[in-house]
Motif scaffolding. Structure first.
Motif, short mmCIF file in Angstrom:
data_model
loop_
_atom_site.label_atom_id
_atom_site.label_comp_id
_atom_site.label_asym_id
_atom_site.label_seq_id
_atom_site.Cartn_x
_atom_site.Cartn_y
_atom_site.Cartn_z
N SER A 94 0.78 -1.17 0.19
CA SER A 94 -0.13 0.03 0.05
C SER A 94 0.72 1.52 -0.15
N PRO A 95 0.40 2.34 -0.27
CA PRO A 95 1.05 3.59 -0.27
C PRO A 95 1.31 4.25 1.36
N ALA A 96 0.73 3.50 2.24
CA ALA A 96 0.58 3.86 3.50
C ALA A 96 2.18 4.22 4.23
N ARG A 97 2.42 4.86 4.98
CA ARG A 97 3.61 4.98 5.44
C ARG A 97 3.81 3.86 6.62
N GLY A 98 2.72 3.39 7.13
CA GLY A 98 3.20 2.33 8.08
C GLY A 98 1.83 1.71 8.45
N PHE A 99 1.77 1.04 9.75
CA PHE A 99 0.54 0.40 10.44
C PHE A 99 0.58 0.57 11.93
N LEU A 100 -0.34 1.14 12.66
CA LEU A 100 -0.58 1.10 13.87
C LEU A 100 -1.78 0.22 14.47
N HIS A 101 -1.36 -0.94 15.58
CA HIS A 101 -2.68 -1.38 15.98
C HIS A 101 -3.28 -0.38 16.86
N LYS A 102 -4.63 -0.24 16.71
CA LYS A 102 -5.34 0.70 17.61
C LYS A 102 -5.17 0.77 19.08
N SER A 103 -4.73 -0.34 19.45
CA SER A 103 -4.37 -0.42 21.05
C SER A 103 -3.00 0.36 21.43
N ALA A 104 -2.25 0.72 20.21
CA ALA A 104 -1.15 1.44 20.47
C ALA A 104 -1.01 2.73 19.71
N LEU A 105 -2.28 3.18 19.70
CA LEU A 105 -2.36 4.71 19.09
C LEU A 105 -2.07 5.65 20.19
N SER A 106 -0.97 6.59 19.55
CA SER A 106 -0.63 7.72 20.60
C SER A 106 0.03 8.75 19.53
#
Length: 123
Positions: A94-106
């Motif tokens: 994907s063109p996304a820079r990365g991925f975050l699990h919602k529980s790790a969001l900050s």
């Protein structure tokens, strides 16, 4: 400079919680969208630095929304309650820079994905 963020998720509860969490961390949430069309309109209007896009939007594919936003937003980060390993190949393609699990969001986690120097602006 404060990081400006667009949140894209079909869950009003998540949008509310993520907005409060990120703003407490110093991120300015400039838009909340529940669909790809809303996200695109808000991206054009609010000019965010980053868009956080849920993989599972009601009736839409988060990967498609990420591609849609790529020309409008400097950085897209995919988010989900699923684990990265479940979608590793799709995330990488994907063109996304990365991925975050919602529980790790900050705010800090976003900055780490973007490789920020702490100023709020992507490096």
């Amino acid at each position: 400079m404060t990081l400006r963020c667009l949140l894209v998720d079909d869950s009003a509860r998540f949008l509310e919680a993520a907005c409060a969490l990120l703003e407490r961390g110093g991120v300015r949430v400039v838009g909340l969208a529940t669909t790809g069309a809303e996200a695109l309109a808000l991206a054009r209007q609010a000019a965010p630095d980053v868009a956080l896009v849920d993989l599972d939007l009601d009736g839409e594919n988060g990967f498609d929304v990420a591609r849609l936003l790529t020309g409008e937003v400097p950085a897209v980060i995919l988010v989900s309650t699923h684990f990265r390993e479940d979608f590793q190949e799709l995330i990488a393609a994907s063109p996304a820079r990365g991925f975050l699990h919602k529980s790790a969001l900050s705010a800090r986690a976003i900055q780490e994905v973007l490789g920020n120097d702490g100023s709020g602006a992507p490096t």
